[in-house]
Write an enzyme that holds these catalytic residues in place. Structure first.
Site, mmCIF file in Angstrom:
data_model
loop_
_atom_site.group_PDB
_atom_site.id
_atom_site.type_symbol
_atom_site.label_atom_id
_atom_site.label_comp_id
_atom_site.label_asym_id
_atom_site.label_seq_id
_atom_site.Cartn_x
_atom_site.Cartn_y
_atom_site.Cartn_z
ATOM 1 N N GLU A 65 -20.981 34.343 -7.930
ATOM 2 C CA GLU A 65 -19.895 34.808 -8.811
ATOM 3 C C GLU A 65 -19.313 36.145 -8.368
ATOM 4 O OE1 GLU A 65 -20.756 34.586 -13.022
ATOM 5 O OE2 GLU A 65 -20.208 32.466 -13.003
ATOM 6 N N HIS A 99 -21.802 21.586 -34.245
ATOM 7 C CA HIS A 99 -21.988 21.009 -32.903
ATOM 8 C C HIS A 99 -23.150 20.006 -32.851
ATOM 9 C CE1 HIS A 99 -19.661 24.783 -31.438
ATOM 10 N NE2 HIS A 99 -18.855 23.848 -31.874
ATOM 11 N N CYS A 107 -10.730 30.322 -25.403
ATOM 12 C CA CYS A 107 -10.147 30.673 -24.105
ATOM 13 C C CYS A 107 -10.753 29.830 -22.977
ATOM 14 C CB CYS A 107 -10.369 32.153 -23.830
ATOM 15 S SG CYS A 107 -12.080 32.684 -23.987
ATOM 16 N N THR A 144 -18.690 35.265 -33.830
ATOM 17 C CA THR A 144 -18.183 34.243 -32.917
ATOM 18 C C THR A 144 -17.406 34.934 -31.811
ATOM 19 O OG1 THR A 144 -16.802 32.261 -32.741
ATOM 20 C CG2 THR A 144 -16.057 33.908 -34.288
ATOM 21 N N ARG A 146 -23.707 22.493 -24.124
ATOM 22 C CA ARG A 146 -24.070 23.654 -24.957
ATOM 23 C C ARG A 146 -24.285 23.259 -26.410
ATOM 24 N NH1 ARG A 146 -20.780 27.888 -22.900
ATOM 25 N NH2 ARG A 146 -21.307 27.909 -20.709
ATOM 26 N N ALA A 158 -25.459 33.304 -8.885
ATOM 27 C CA ALA A 158 -25.188 33.151 -7.444
ATOM 28 C C ALA A 158 -23.715 32.838 -7.187
ATOM 29 C CB ALA A 158 -26.064 32.039 -6.889
ATOM 30 N N GLY A 181 -19.469 36.142 -16.213
ATOM 31 C CA GLY A 181 -18.215 35.970 -15.470
ATOM 32 C C GLY A 181 -17.447 34.726 -15.850
ATOM 33 N N GLY A 182 -17.668 34.211 -17.077
ATOM 34 C CA GLY A 182 -17.002 32.969 -17.483
ATOM 35 C C GLY A 182 -15.716 33.204 -18.264
HETATM 36 P P1 NAD Z 1 -18.869 30.197 -19.885
HETATM 37 O O1 NAD Z 1 -19.498 28.890 -19.668
HETATM 38 O O2 NAD Z 1 -17.480 30.329 -19.363
HETATM 39 O O3 NAD Z 1 -19.784 31.356 -19.285
HETATM 40 C C1 NAD Z 1 -20.684 31.061 -18.346
HETATM 41 C C2 NAD Z 1 -20.971 32.378 -17.626
HETATM 42 O O4 NAD Z 1 -22.121 32.954 -18.187
HETATM 43 C C3 NAD Z 1 -21.263 32.105 -16.178
HETATM 44 O O5 NAD Z 1 -20.073 32.086 -15.439
HETATM 45 C C4 NAD Z 1 -22.148 33.290 -15.855
HETATM 46 O O6 NAD Z 1 -21.373 34.415 -15.543
HETATM 47 C C5 NAD Z 1 -22.867 33.560 -17.159
HETATM 48 N N1 NAD Z 1 -24.209 32.936 -17.138
HETATM 49 C C6 NAD Z 1 -24.552 31.714 -17.583
HETATM 50 N N2 NAD Z 1 -25.875 31.512 -17.399
HETATM 51 C C7 NAD Z 1 -26.354 32.638 -16.835
HETATM 52 C C8 NAD Z 1 -27.629 33.057 -16.418
HETATM 53 N N3 NAD Z 1 -28.695 32.259 -16.551
HETATM 54 N N4 NAD Z 1 -27.755 34.278 -15.892
HETATM 55 C C9 NAD Z 1 -26.702 35.092 -15.775
HETATM 56 N N5 NAD Z 1 -25.452 34.766 -16.138
HETATM 57 C C10 NAD Z 1 -25.297 33.553 -16.679
HETATM 58 O O7 NAD Z 1 -18.945 30.549 -21.421
HETATM 59 P P2 NAD Z 1 -17.812 31.192 -22.302
HETATM 60 O O8 NAD Z 1 -16.801 30.140 -22.612
HETATM 61 O O9 NAD Z 1 -17.408 32.478 -21.701
HETATM 62 O O10 NAD Z 1 -18.610 31.419 -23.641
HETATM 63 C C11 NAD Z 1 -19.452 32.528 -23.850
HETATM 64 C C12 NAD Z 1 -20.071 32.353 -25.217
HETATM 65 O O11 NAD Z 1 -19.019 32.248 -26.187
HETATM 66 C C13 NAD Z 1 -20.890 31.080 -25.392
HETATM 67 O O12 NAD Z 1 -21.928 31.347 -26.297
HETATM 68 C C14 NAD Z 1 -19.924 30.093 -26.029
HETATM 69 O O13 NAD Z 1 -20.576 29.086 -26.756
HETATM 70 C C15 NAD Z 1 -19.143 31.035 -26.928
HETATM 71 N N6 NAD Z 1 -17.806 30.569 -27.300
HETATM 72 C C16 NAD Z 1 -16.870 30.341 -26.351
HETATM 73 C C17 NAD Z 1 -15.591 29.947 -26.731
HETATM 74 C C18 NAD Z 1 -14.509 29.732 -25.722
HETATM 75 O O14 NAD Z 1 -13.394 29.354 -26.121
HETATM 76 N N7 NAD Z 1 -14.732 29.955 -24.444
HETATM 77 C C19 NAD Z 1 -15.283 29.790 -28.093
HETATM 78 C C20 NAD Z 1 -16.280 30.031 -29.055
HETATM 79 C C21 NAD Z 1 -17.537 30.438 -28.634
#
Ligand code: NAD
Length: 395
Positions: free
Chosen positions: A37, A205, A143, A138, A317, A35, A9-10
């Site tokens: 979300e 990273h 976002c 990737t 991360r 929890a 849900g991120g």
């Molecule tokens: P985020 O931090 O927004 O997502 C976190 C979400 O993951 C939480 O809200 C939850 O829904 C879920 N989550 C985390 N731990 C959990 C657990 N133990 N059990 C169940 N659900 C869990 O991350 P994001 O930005 O959406 O990124 C997702 C992936 O994409 C990551 O690997 C990140 O490194 C990669 N990424 C993101 C971006 C970006 O711009 N957001 C860019 C490149 C790569």
């Protein structure tokens, strides 16, 4: 009507929910076990009517059909399941949802990170043969959520993203369908091993964290240092050497798997020049590429604010995802292939100290280090799955 369930849900999940939910022939569900979300998403959707994805050139608004913390309410009937979350959550989620996956459905991770296919095999067992599994190199978008359950901003979209599949011969068909759904260009690659080696986040990273903080004396910083633009010549050298180590490994794997095309595993400098052709002011060196890349401008190192200033965030991360689900996986493959990785080892040893983990330990004769530390079970290194020969890696 195609049912697609997003797990997580991120940031990535908000983007996918708004994008896919806007399609008339797609029904989007969300599986949200973390929890609180489920409630936050439900409240957001009720108030706002859907998720708005703000792209630089327009908005896409989509309303999820069902959101739940109970897999039984959202998974059954799904044709496509998307894991849009950090790699450290893949295993838990796969185990939660395994019994609800229907035969013939597609399940994939955005991004896959290292060793996703082995994690899938471990969690799903023989069931994996009744599914099609894919992984993207990737996340296609940079976002960030603007308001939870309401809106997300997409700062940039990659022009092309590589994709691996299992079975490999389904990659073309899957890429075509996913391209249409996501509005992106996807390029099928031969194997998940390619994705594991070509993951540049595993170099940038942890490598930049090491460069910035290896000599840190514990004193708080008055401001957050620039992350990519803060690279100096020593750190550039570390990144280049780690990239060379991966190229040696690539050459070794090419001899072991002559039918596989590893050409997409490029040196870091080639990757950055190709990925940001219009954003880099001075492409002369890796250091200049990092310093003059507009997409990296102003991005700061992960820090936490303390009483007296800024402290490095070693729980970020960049160390907790990119090391155990990135660098350690590649290091594990190198260990099996007999390819030496002294610089990668230096970065892993420093990272494991900061995160209080143990991956690499001295072997008996103390002449080398091996991935036999107590925390290997919380990585996706091939050693964790008991693989003993290189041919076992191509699963
Ligand atoms: P985020 O931090 O927004 O997502 C976190 C979400 O993951 C939480 O809200 C939850 O829904 C879920 N989550 C985390 N731990 C959990 C657990 N133990 N059990 C169940 N659900 C869990 O991350 P994001 O930005 O959406 O990124 C997702 C992936 O994409 C990551 O690997 C990140 O490194 C990669 N990424 C993101 C971006 C970006 O711009 N957001 C860019 C490149 C790569």
């Amino acid at each position: 009507m195609m049912i697609i369930t997003i797990c997580g849900g991120g940031n990535a999940a908000h983007t996918l929910a708004g994008l896919l939910g806007s399609k008339p022939d797609v029904r989007v569900n969300l599986y949200l076990p973390l929890a609180g979300e489920e409630r936050r998403w439900q409240e957001g959707i009720k108030t706002n009517g859907g998720i708005a994805v703000h792209f630089p050139d327009g908005v896409s608004i989509g309303r999820p059909h069902k959101v739940s913390a109970n897999p039984a309410e959202v998974l059954p009937g799904s044709e496509i399941v998307l894991l849009a979350l950090p790699a450290f959550a893949h295993e838990t989620i796969l185990r939660d949802i395994a019994s609800y996956l229907k035969r013939g459905s597609w399940i994939g991770a955005l991004p896959a990170r290292g060793g996703f296919e082995w994690c899938g095999l471990d969690c799903l067992g023989q069931q994996i043969d009744s599914l099609a599994v894919f992984g993207l190199q990737t996340l296609p978008w940079a976002c960030r959520i603007e308001r939870f359950g309401h809106s997300v901003r997409v700062k940039g979209t990659k022009s092309m993203v590589e994709m691996a599949a299992r079975p490999a011969d389904k990659a073309g068909e899957m890429a075509a369908v996913l391209e249409d759904l996501l509005g992106l260009a996807l390029r099928p690659v031969d194997c998940f091993l390619c994705l594991t080696l070509a993951n540049t986040g595993q170099l940038l990273h942890p490598g930049l964290m090491y460069g910035l903080f290896r000599d840190w004396d514990g004193a708080p910083f008055t401001k957050q240092p620039l992350f990519y633009q803060g690279v100096n010549a020593d750190t550039e050298d570390i990144l280049l050497q780690m990239s060379d180590e991966i190229q040696h490994l690539r050459a070794r794997l090419e001899t072991c798997f002559p039918c596989m095309d590893f050409s997409f595993v490029r040196p870091l400098i080639d990757w950055i020049r190709c990925s940001y052709p219009n954003d880099i002011g001075d492409p002369t060196s890796l250091q200049s590429c990092l310093k003059t890349n507009r997409s990296y401008a102003g991005l700061t190192a992960p820090m936490v604010e303390g009483e007296h200033g800024w402290l490095p965030d070693f729980q970020s991360r960049y160390l907790t995802e990119d090391v155990p689900y990135g660098l350690v996986v590649t290091r594990g493959i190198a260990e099996m292939a007999g390819v030496k990785t002294p610089v990668m080892d230096e970065v892993i040893l420093w990272s494991q100290e900061q995160t209080q983990k143990e991956y690499l330990v001295p072997c008996k004769a103390k002449l080398c280090r091996k991935l036999m530390g107590k925390d290997i079970a919380a990585t996706r290194a091939p050693q964790r799955y008991g693989f003993s020969t290189l041919d076992m890696l191509d699963r």
